[in-house]
Scaffold this motif. Structure first.
Motif, PDB file in Angstrom:
ATOM      1  N   GLN A  73       0.852  -1.176   0.000  1.00  0.00           N
ATOM      2  CA  GLN A  73       0.000   0.000   0.000  1.00  0.00           C
ATOM      3  C   GLN A  73       0.890   1.229   0.000  1.00  0.00           C
ATOM      4  OE1 GLN A  73      -3.773  -0.587   2.621  1.00  0.00           O
ATOM      5  NE2 GLN A  73      -2.073  -1.337   3.825  1.00  0.00           N
ATOM      6  N   THR A  74       0.331   2.350  -0.478  1.00  0.00           N
ATOM      7  CA  THR A  74       1.040   3.606  -0.308  1.00  0.00           C
ATOM      8  C   THR A  74       0.992   3.974   1.173  1.00  0.00           C
ATOM      9  OG1 THR A  74      -0.918   5.006  -0.585  1.00  0.00           O
ATOM     10  CG2 THR A  74       0.249   4.308  -2.597  1.00  0.00           C
ATOM     11  N   HIS A  75       1.867   4.887   1.582  1.00  0.00           N
ATOM     12  CA  HIS A  75       1.890   5.254   2.989  1.00  0.00           C
ATOM     13  C   HIS A  75       0.582   5.891   3.417  1.00  0.00           C
ATOM     14  CE1 HIS A  75       2.998   8.975   0.961  1.00  0.00           C
ATOM     15  NE2 HIS A  75       2.763   9.643   2.061  1.00  0.00           N
ATOM     16  N   ARG A  76      -0.075   6.624   2.501  1.00  0.00           N
ATOM     17  CA  ARG A  76      -1.350   7.237   2.849  1.00  0.00           C
ATOM     18  C   ARG A  76      -2.473   6.206   2.918  1.00  0.00           C
ATOM     19  NH1 ARG A  76      -1.324  11.492   5.914  1.00  0.00           N
ATOM     20  NH2 ARG A  76       0.353  12.883   5.295  1.00  0.00           N
ATOM     21  N   GLN A  77      -2.457   5.188   2.059  1.00  0.00           N
ATOM     22  CA  GLN A  77      -3.445   4.112   2.151  1.00  0.00           C
ATOM     23  C   GLN A  77      -3.269   3.350   3.463  1.00  0.00           C
ATOM     24  OE1 GLN A  77      -2.390   2.155  -1.505  1.00  0.00           O
ATOM     25  NE2 GLN A  77      -4.109   3.012  -2.616  1.00  0.00           N
ATOM     26  N   PHE A  78      -2.032   3.096   3.829  1.00  0.00           N
ATOM     27  CA  PHE A  78      -1.753   2.416   5.093  1.00  0.00           C
ATOM     28  C   PHE A  78      -2.228   3.260   6.274  1.00  0.00           C
ATOM     29  CE2 PHE A  78       1.406   1.839   8.589  1.00  0.00           C
ATOM     30  CZ  PHE A  78       1.018   0.573   8.975  1.00  0.00           C
ATOM     31  N   TYR A  79      -1.971   4.561   6.207  1.00  0.00           N
ATOM     32  CA  TYR A  79      -2.384   5.470   7.283  1.00  0.00           C
ATOM     33  C   TYR A  79      -3.909   5.457   7.447  1.00  0.00           C
ATOM     34  CZ  TYR A  79      -3.303   9.935   9.634  1.00  0.00           C
ATOM     35  OH  TYR A  79      -3.770  10.901  10.475  1.00  0.00           O
ATOM     36  N   ARG A  80      -4.615   5.542   6.312  1.00  0.00           N
ATOM     37  CA  ARG A  80      -6.077   5.555   6.387  1.00  0.00           C
ATOM     38  C   ARG A  80      -6.625   4.233   6.929  1.00  0.00           C
ATOM     39  NH1 ARG A  80      -5.389   8.581   1.555  1.00  0.00           N
ATOM     40  NH2 ARG A  80      -5.602   6.722   0.253  1.00  0.00           N
ATOM     41  N   ALA A  81      -6.003   3.121   6.541  1.00  0.00           N
ATOM     42  CA  ALA A  81      -6.444   1.818   7.037  1.00  0.00           C
ATOM     43  C   ALA A  81      -6.255   1.726   8.553  1.00  0.00           C
ATOM     44  CB  ALA A  81      -5.687   0.698   6.331  1.00  0.00           C
ATOM     45  N   CYS A  82      -5.137   2.256   9.036  1.00  0.00           N
ATOM     46  CA  CYS A  82      -4.890   2.255  10.481  1.00  0.00           C
ATOM     47  C   CYS A  82      -5.906   3.121  11.216  1.00  0.00           C
ATOM     48  CB  CYS A  82      -3.479   2.743  10.776  1.00  0.00           C
ATOM     49  SG  CYS A  82      -2.172   1.605  10.305  1.00  0.00           S
ATOM     50  N   ARG A  83      -6.221   4.271  10.644  1.00  0.00           N
ATOM     51  CA  ARG A  83      -7.192   5.157  11.298  1.00  0.00           C
ATOM     52  C   ARG A  83      -8.574   4.530  11.344  1.00  0.00           C
ATOM     53  NH1 ARG A  83      -7.344  10.973   8.951  1.00  0.00           N
ATOM     54  NH2 ARG A  83      -9.343  10.766  10.009  1.00  0.00           N
ATOM     55  N   ARG A  84      -8.953   3.873  10.256  1.00  0.00           N
ATOM     56  CA  ARG A  84     -10.282   3.234  10.240  1.00  0.00           C
ATOM     57  C   ARG A  84     -10.377   2.122  11.276  1.00  0.00           C
ATOM     58  NH1 ARG A  84      -9.783   3.922   4.525  1.00  0.00           N
ATOM     59  NH2 ARG A  84      -8.916   1.822   4.350  1.00  0.00           N
ATOM     60  N   SER A  85      -9.272   1.390  11.437  1.00  0.00           N
ATOM     61  CA  SER A  85      -9.295   0.261  12.370  1.00  0.00           C
ATOM     62  C   SER A  85      -9.172   0.715  13.826  1.00  0.00           C
ATOM     63  CB  SER A  85      -8.149  -0.703  12.044  1.00  0.00           C
ATOM     64  OG  SER A  85      -6.905  -0.091  12.333  1.00  0.00           O
ATOM     65  N   GLY A  86      -8.511   1.874  14.044  1.00  0.00           N
ATOM     66  CA  GLY A  86      -8.342   2.385  15.391  1.00  0.00           C
ATOM     67  C   GLY A  86      -7.388   1.579  16.251  1.00  0.00           C
ATOM     68  N   ILE A  87      -6.510   0.772  15.621  1.00  0.00           N
ATOM     69  CA  ILE A  87      -5.646  -0.105  16.406  1.00  0.00           C
ATOM     70  C   ILE A  87      -4.314   0.527  16.763  1.00  0.00           C
ATOM     71  CG2 ILE A  87      -6.669  -2.180  15.386  1.00  0.00           C
ATOM     72  CD1 ILE A  87      -4.232  -2.423  13.619  1.00  0.00           C
ATOM     73  N   ALA A  88      -4.021   1.707  16.183  1.00  0.00           N
ATOM     74  CA  ALA A  88      -2.724   2.339  16.456  1.00  0.00           C
ATOM     75  C   ALA A  88      -2.929   3.692  17.108  1.00  0.00           C
ATOM     76  CB  ALA A  88      -1.936   2.503  15.158  1.00  0.00           C
ATOM     77  N   PRO A  89      -2.114   4.042  18.126  1.00  0.00           N
ATOM     78  CA  PRO A  89      -2.206   5.368  18.755  1.00  0.00           C
ATOM     79  C   PRO A  89      -2.046   6.470  17.703  1.00  0.00           C
ATOM     80  CG  PRO A  89      -0.789   3.925  20.028  1.00  0.00           C
ATOM     81  CD  PRO A  89      -1.085   3.204  18.760  1.00  0.00           C
ATOM     82  N   GLN A  90      -2.977   7.417  17.703  1.00  0.00           N
ATOM     83  CA  GLN A  90      -3.028   8.410  16.635  1.00  0.00           C
ATOM     84  C   GLN A  90      -1.791   9.308  16.610  1.00  0.00           C
ATOM     85  OE1 GLN A  90      -5.829   8.459  14.496  1.00  0.00           O
ATOM     86  NE2 GLN A  90      -4.460   9.676  13.250  1.00  0.00           N
ATOM     87  N   ASP A  91      -1.324   9.749  17.766  1.00  0.00           N
ATOM     88  CA  ASP A  91      -0.198  10.688  17.802  1.00  0.00           C
ATOM     89  C   ASP A  91       1.059  10.054  17.226  1.00  0.00           C
ATOM     90  OD1 ASP A  91      -1.789  12.609  18.869  1.00  0.00           O
ATOM     91  OD2 ASP A  91      -1.136  12.311  20.947  1.00  0.00           O
ATOM     92  N   ASP A  92       1.373   8.833  17.661  1.00  0.00           N
ATOM     93  CA  ASP A  92       2.567   8.159  17.145  1.00  0.00           C
ATOM     94  C   ASP A  92       2.441   7.890  15.655  1.00  0.00           C
ATOM     95  OD1 ASP A  92       3.874   8.165  19.535  1.00  0.00           O
ATOM     96  OD2 ASP A  92       3.317   6.120  20.099  1.00  0.00           O
ATOM     97  N   LEU A  93       1.260   7.506  15.228  1.00  0.00           N
ATOM     98  CA  LEU A  93       1.048   7.219  13.805  1.00  0.00           C
ATOM     99  C   LEU A  93       1.206   8.493  12.982  1.00  0.00           C
ATOM    100  CD1 LEU A  93       0.260   4.934  11.831  1.00  0.00           C
ATOM    101  CD2 LEU A  93      -2.108   5.648  12.124  1.00  0.00           C
ATOM    102  N   ASP A  94       0.650   9.599  13.449  1.00  0.00           N
ATOM    103  CA  ASP A  94       0.771  10.872  12.743  1.00  0.00           C
ATOM    104  C   ASP A  94       2.229  11.304  12.628  1.00  0.00           C
ATOM    105  OD1 ASP A  94      -1.917  11.027  12.373  1.00  0.00           O
ATOM    106  OD2 ASP A  94      -2.294  12.442  13.999  1.00  0.00           O
ATOM    107  N   THR A  95       2.950  11.208  13.744  1.00  0.00           N
ATOM    108  CA  THR A  95       4.358  11.610  13.738  1.00  0.00           C
ATOM    109  C   THR A  95       5.153  10.804  12.719  1.00  0.00           C
ATOM    110  OG1 THR A  95       4.270  12.239  16.075  1.00  0.00           O
ATOM    111  CG2 THR A  95       6.438  11.780  15.154  1.00  0.00           C
ATOM    112  N   LEU A  96       4.928   9.498  12.702  1.00  0.00           N
ATOM    113  CA  LEU A  96       5.656   8.621  11.775  1.00  0.00           C
ATOM    114  C   LEU A  96       5.326   8.943  10.326  1.00  0.00           C
ATOM    115  CD1 LEU A  96       7.434   6.173  11.114  1.00  0.00           C
ATOM    116  CD2 LEU A  96       5.405   4.735  11.451  1.00  0.00           C
TER     117      LEU A  96
END
Length: 738
Positions: free
Chosen positions: A676-699
């Motif tokens: 996946q592109t990094h943005r597709q991966f980011y959106r998938a993580c946000r939809r699932s809610g399984i990753a802390p948002q702040d750390d994910l955003d920073t990365l």
């Protein structure tokens, strides 16, 4: 100058191609009219040259191919020109590319983002590559570049629109929860996304304008649609920014505009609100040109800093100074400019460790420090190579040290070569050019294989280029010849493999040879030959068990011709009963329209003419960049990213951190694709809610800036992203353990 015999041969070949085109057209036209039977069909009225006239077929959009709606004269083969055939192929390809751009814009305007992207996928790229080859033959590469730019920017606009709407939903949810800090953070993100979308929309409309001017295609509706999308994003952004954030104003002064790394320019500024109120007693980030600084405002909002340019161009007459708010700040960004006169200084490179000798694919290492008059040069991009060829890049740390480690490419000739450390920019404020001691580039023997499979009346040649120990060699040219005449040149893929389709007109000799010429590289040349004997192709040194005439049942008559034509044009297996995108059964093209035949025949003509020219000259093959296909990292590899940072490999560190998190998280995302592109991966993580948002955003934000934007000069920011990635990986490893 060509001899009379050579000129006659070329003319004869051109005439043969024209006749082939006419025969193919006649076959298809008669197929459109109905199946051919043993009875003699009425050929219709004949023109004065004795060639039958046929009704003009309709193209894919249902419009007449010619102005005359009833009949169209066939062209006498003696009068047919290559230009007519190539021009028709060019027109149809431009029409198909334009159609996809227009359809993508339509889908974008309806919010159908996946369909909008799908219109510009691999098929668009395949059409574009064929169009680019024709334009290159005519010395007009600009049009192909405009089609490429339009697609790239429209994809960027589509991604931005999709990301904007998803972020907007998250913002609205934060407001419903009463989470004002999260709402402000998302407001900043919406502001940034809208800015990116605005840039892409401007570039798309510019490309549309250029294409409309240079072709007969109409992009007026597409321009209107992308403009409407951008206007909607901007309007929504303005409303949210006005509600959540406070605008700022940056006032700048300097006593002396002269600047160099050893003689810095003093920058004085004041950060206020539009009404003049000071943004007082705050720690802020200020970006000056190519550098970032953390500083403190006083009670009146004033600050000062010393700017030492490193990569800013010596030709710059002004420098941009930006206030960069933190993610959840209540303030918006602001900027201004100052006049500047840059004096270039030369840095000293001290190479403390280097490689003595290396062969193809082996690691070349260089470690050392970069300084000017004893002052370390921080966060400076370096290029390490030899003879003007760079094969590894690095970046100094905040203390001016660097550690470069990269594979030796094939393009570096064998022999003793000086190891050179240089700047990636010749006009930078800090110049770097150091010629180190020689190291030895060893030559590497290669092995080339050739396997031929008969495919109806044509053939498919495949093989692989490797080192003697079996290491795949990517991106190297392989030339295929039949009976001593060059048929095609291709580059090996990431696995060292190549595939060349040989048309029925070229399979006229019992000998086929594939050759790799290693001249000018550190790879030794190699060659493989296949011969046709007793009805099967075999390698001279080893029998070919995978091919052979009669290995597949070949279709006959019209279908064989059309399979071959479609194989040449669309890159499918073509011919025989082999599987393809059209299905596993032999294809029946009896009713295919005239446009497909014009495309296929014209494409065959372009390739045939190119092969002839390549056989007569020794033109250097054009190198192409390949997409990064690196294997996914192990999640635990993220804990080695700190070492990369210490060695100044900032971009490598953030890439490693991102891939490690992606590997750890992807298996937990329902329906997630492997790549996946990094943005597709980011959106998938946000939809699932399984990753802390702040750390994910920073990365994700840091990864995007470092890899897709301007090279980051903020090692501290990357360090924060690496720590965020390590926390994410630890979390998912603990979840797995539970």
């Amino acid at each position: 100058m060509c001899s009379d015999r050579e000129d006659s041969t070329v003319q004869g070949s051109h005439r043969w191609v024209a006749v082939s085109l006419l025969v193919a057209l006649a076959v298809v036209v008669s197929g459109v009219a109905g199946p051919v039977t043993a009875q003699t069909q009425d050929a219709g009225p004949r023109d004065s040259d004795g060639f039958a006239q046929q009704s003009t077929p309709e193209n894919a959009t249902g419009t007449a191919e010619a102005a005359n709606n009833s009949t169209a004269r066939h062209v006498n083969p003696d009068n047919a020109t290559d230009e007519e055939t190539i021009s028709e192929l060019e027109r149809v390809l431009a029409e198909r590319l334009s159609g996809r751009l227009n359809e993508s814009a339509a889908r974008l305007s309806e919010g159908e983002y996946n369909r909008a992207q799908g219109e510009l996928d691999e098929e668009y790229a395949d059409l574009l590559s064929k169009y680019a080859e024709i334009e290159a033959e005519r010395g007009n590469e600009e049009l192909a570049s405009e089609f490429e730019r339009a697609a790239i920017e429209q994809r960027n606009l589509t991604l931005a629109a999709q990301e904007f709407n998803e972020t907007l939903e998250a913002y609205q949810e934060a407001k419903r929860r009463g989470d004002e800090e999260e709402a402000r953070r998302l407001a900043h993100r919406l502001n940034n996304i809208s800015t990116r979308a605005n840039v892409s929309e401007d570039r798309v409309r510019e490309a549309y304008t250029n294409l409309s001017r240079e072709t007969d295609e109409n992009f007026s509706e597409a321009r209107t649609r992308v403009a409407a999308v951008e206007e909607n994003l901007t309007s929504t952004r303005n409303e949210i920014v006005a509600a959540e954030l406070r605008a700022t104003r940056l006032t700048l002064t300097t006593d002396d505009s002269h600047a160099s790394f050893v003689d810095p320019m003093r920058v004085e500024g004041r950060l206020t609100l539009p009404n003049g109120s000071a943004v007082a007693e705050r720690e802020i980030t200020v970006a000056v040109g190519d550098r970032r600084y953390r500083t403190q405002t006083d009670s009146e909002g004033r600050f000062q800093l010393d700017y030492r340019p490193t990569t800013l161009s010596v030709n710059a007459s002004e420098v941009t100074v930006r206030y960069v708010p933190d993610g959840a700040s209540v303030y918006t960004a602001s900027n201004g400019t100052l006049p500047i006169s840059v004096e270039q200084v030369t840095a000293t490179v001290d190479v403390e460790e280097r490689t003595d000798r290396a062969a193809y694919g082996e690691q070349v290492v260089a470690r050392g420090t970069l300084s000017v008059d004893g002052r370390p040069v921080p966060n400076y991009p370096l290029s390490i190579g030899t003879g003007g060829q760079s094969f590894v890049t690095s970046q100094t740390t905040g203390e001016g040290s660097f550690s470069a480690n990269g594979s030796l490419p094939a393009s570096v000739p064998s022999g003793e070569r000086p190891l050179e450390v240089e700047s990636t920019r010749s006009d930078a404020a800090v110049a770097v050019s150091a010629r180190g001691e020689d190291f030895v580039v060893e030559s590497t023997p290669t092995n080339l294989t050739l396997s031929v499979r008969q495919n109806g009346s044509s053939a498919v040649a495949t093989g692989r280029l490797t080192t003697e120990d079996g290491q795949a060699i990517e991106g190297q040219p392989v030339r295929l010849s039949v009976g001593g005449e060059t048929v095609e040149r291709v580059e090996t893929d990431a696995d060292g493999r190549y595939e060349i389709r040989v048309g029925s007109g070229d399979v006229g000799s019992p000998t086929m040879a594939a050759a790799f010429d290693g001249s000018g590289s550190n790879l030794e040349s190699s060659r493989a030959t296949a011969r046709l004997a007793d009805g099967s192709w075999s390698n001279e040194s080893e029998a070919n068990a995978s091919g052979g005439i009669g290995g597949e049942e070949a279709p006959s008559g019209t279908n064989r011709l059309m399979n071959s034509l479609f194989g040449w044009l669309f890159g499918s297996e073509g011919g025989g009963g082999g599987g393809s995108e059209f299905g596993d059964e032999p294809r029946d093209f009896t009713g295919v329209g005239i446009v497909a035949v014009v495309l296929a025949s014209g494409w065959f003509l372009v390739r045939r003419l190119r092969s002839r020219r390549e056989n007569e000259t020794n033109d250097v093959e054009e190198e192409t960049e390949s997409e990064d296909t690196s294997e996914t990292e192990s999640p635990t590899a993220v804990f080695t990213a700190d070492e990369l940072l210490e060695r100044g490999r900032v971009e490598q560190a953030i890439r490693l951190a991102y891939r490690s998190v992606q590997t750890a998280v992807t298996p937990m995302l329902d329906g997630s694709r492997r790549r996946q592109t990094h943005r597709q991966f980011y959106r998938a993580c946000r939809r699932s809610g399984i990753a802390p948002q702040d750390d994910l955003d920073t990365l994700i934000e840091t990864y995007e800036v470092a890899v897709y934007g301007e090279q980051t000069d903020d090692a501290g920011r990357v360090h924060e992203a690496v720590e965020a990635a390590q926390r994410l990986v630890r979390q998912f490893r603990e979840d797995d353990a539970e």
